[in-house]
Write an enzyme that holds these catalytic residues in place. Structure first.
Site, PDB file in Angstrom:
ATOM      1  N   CYS A 104      -8.109   9.194  -2.223  1.00 39.51           N
ATOM      2  CA  CYS A 104      -7.249   8.518  -1.256  1.00 39.51           C
ATOM      3  C   CYS A 104      -8.038   7.414  -0.571  1.00 39.51           C
ATOM      4  O   CYS A 104      -9.180   7.622  -0.171  1.00 39.51           O
ATOM      5  CB  CYS A 104      -6.774   9.543  -0.219  1.00 39.51           C
ATOM      6  SG  CYS A 104      -5.708   8.853   1.045  1.00 39.51           S
ATOM      7  N   HIS A 146       1.557  12.512  -3.649  1.00 43.20           N
ATOM      8  CA  HIS A 146       0.436  12.215  -2.746  1.00 43.20           C
ATOM      9  C   HIS A 146       0.908  11.284  -1.611  1.00 43.20           C
ATOM     10  O   HIS A 146       0.671  11.554  -0.434  1.00 43.20           O
ATOM     11  CB  HIS A 146      -0.701  11.564  -3.549  1.00 43.20           C
ATOM     12  CG  HIS A 146      -1.849  11.083  -2.717  1.00 43.20           C
ATOM     13  ND1 HIS A 146      -3.103  11.627  -2.815  1.00 43.20           N
ATOM     14  CD2 HIS A 146      -1.923  10.103  -1.774  1.00 43.20           C
ATOM     15  CE1 HIS A 146      -3.904  11.002  -1.950  1.00 43.20           C
ATOM     16  NE2 HIS A 146      -3.214  10.066  -1.314  1.00 43.20           N
ATOM     17  N   GLU A 147       1.611  10.222  -1.996  1.00 38.71           N
ATOM     18  CA  GLU A 147       2.086   9.260  -1.001  1.00 38.71           C
ATOM     19  C   GLU A 147       3.130   9.889  -0.083  1.00 38.71           C
ATOM     20  O   GLU A 147       3.148   9.644   1.122  1.00 38.71           O
ATOM     21  CB  GLU A 147       2.659   8.005  -1.667  1.00 38.71           C
ATOM     22  CG  GLU A 147       1.670   7.215  -2.521  1.00 38.71           C
ATOM     23  CD  GLU A 147       0.371   6.878  -1.812  1.00 38.71           C
ATOM     24  OE1 GLU A 147       0.392   6.662  -0.588  1.00 38.71           O
ATOM     25  OE2 GLU A 147      -0.676   6.853  -2.486  1.00 38.71           O
ATOM     26  N   HIS A 150       1.757  11.735   2.764  1.00 38.23           N
ATOM     27  CA  HIS A 150       1.297  10.879   3.871  1.00 38.23           C
ATOM     28  C   HIS A 150       2.396  10.708   4.924  1.00 38.23           C
ATOM     29  O   HIS A 150       2.104  10.549   6.103  1.00 38.23           O
ATOM     30  CB  HIS A 150       0.929   9.477   3.355  1.00 38.23           C
ATOM     31  CG  HIS A 150      -0.479   9.357   2.858  1.00 38.23           C
ATOM     32  ND1 HIS A 150      -1.573   9.559   3.656  1.00 38.23           N
ATOM     33  CD2 HIS A 150      -0.970   9.033   1.631  1.00 38.23           C
ATOM     34  CE1 HIS A 150      -2.677   9.363   2.953  1.00 38.23           C
ATOM     35  NE2 HIS A 150      -2.343   9.045   1.710  1.00 38.23           N
TER      36      HIS A 150
HETATM   37 ZN    ZN Z   1      -3.630   8.706   0.163  1.00 34.96          ZN
END
Ligand code: ZN
Length: 178
Positions: A104, A146-147, A150
Site C-alpha cells: 500500500c 484493498h481500495e 480504505h
Molecule cells: Zn492501500
C-alpha cells in the site's frame, strides 16, 4: 494552480477515518481524480507507483477510488458497494500465473500475502454518474477489495493481523529473492 497532492502515510489518523459518499460528481471531483491519476502515474505499467489509490490516501475522506486494470486502464469507482464475494479465496495478488505480495502506498516498505475472495460483484458510479454493476476476479478483485477497505479506514496490515499473516519488509523480500 492546484495544490500538489501528497500521499498520506501511517500513522496519520486520517487513514482510519470512514469516508463519506460523494454527492455531486462536479468539476472539483473530476479535478481530484485527474490529480490522483497524475499522482500514481497515468502511464505504462513500469512507471506507475501503485495499482490503485483511494481518495482518503490523498487526504479526502470520500467514497471514491481508482484502480488500474492489468492492461493499464484506469477505472474510477464512485460510491462503490461490493454486493457479492466468492467463497473461494486467493492467497497473494494474482497476476498471470504469479502471486504477488500486497502492499500500500500509505504503508510504504511493507508487504503481506493475504487471502481475499477470488471474485466480487461491485456496484458503483463512474465519473459521468452512470451506474455500473460488474464482476471482477483475481488481480482486479484483490486490488478493488484493498481500495474498498480504505473507505472504511481498514488497511491491509489489519487484514494481515486478522489472518495471522506475516507482515514483511521490503528488505526481507529482497533478501529472500537473492
Ligand atoms: Zn492501500
Amino acid at each position: 494552480m492546484a495544490k500538489k497532492m501528497k500521499i498520506v502515510t501511517i500513522p496519520d489518523p486520517i487513514l482510519r477515518q470512514a469516508s463519506k459518499p460523494v454527492g455531486n460528481i462536479d468539476k472539483k471531483i473530476k479535478q481530484m481524480v485527474d490529480s490522483m491519476l497524475d499522482l500514481i502515474g497515468n502511464g505504462p505499467d513500469e512507471t506507475r507507483t501503485g495499482a490503485g489509490l483511494s481518495a482518503i490516501q490523498v487526504g479526502k475522506p470520500l467514497r471514491l477510488f481508482i484502480v488500474y486494470s492489468p492492461e493499464g486502464n484506469p477505472i474510477v469507482f464512485i460510491n462503490p458497494q461490493i454486493t457479492k464475494r466468492s467463497k473461494t479465496c486467493v492467497s497473494g495478488v494474482p497476476h498471470g500465473k504469479q502471486r504477488y505480495y500486497e502492499g500500500c502506498l500509505s504503508v510504504p516498505g511493507f508487504y503481506a500475502i493475504l487471502k481475499r475472495p477470488k471474485a466480487i460483484k461491485i456496484h458503483y458510479l463512474d465519473l459521468d454518474g452512470n451506474v455500473h454493476e460488474e464482476k471482477y476476479s483475481d488481480f482486479m478483485a484483490c486490488v478493488i477489495q484493498h481500495e474498498y477497505d480504505h473507505l472504511d479506514g481498514i488497511l491491509f496490515i489489519d487484514r494481515a493481523k486478522e489472518q495471522n499473516a506475516q507482515i514483511i519488509s521490503e528488505q526481507e523480500i529482497d533478501r529472500q529473492t537473492k
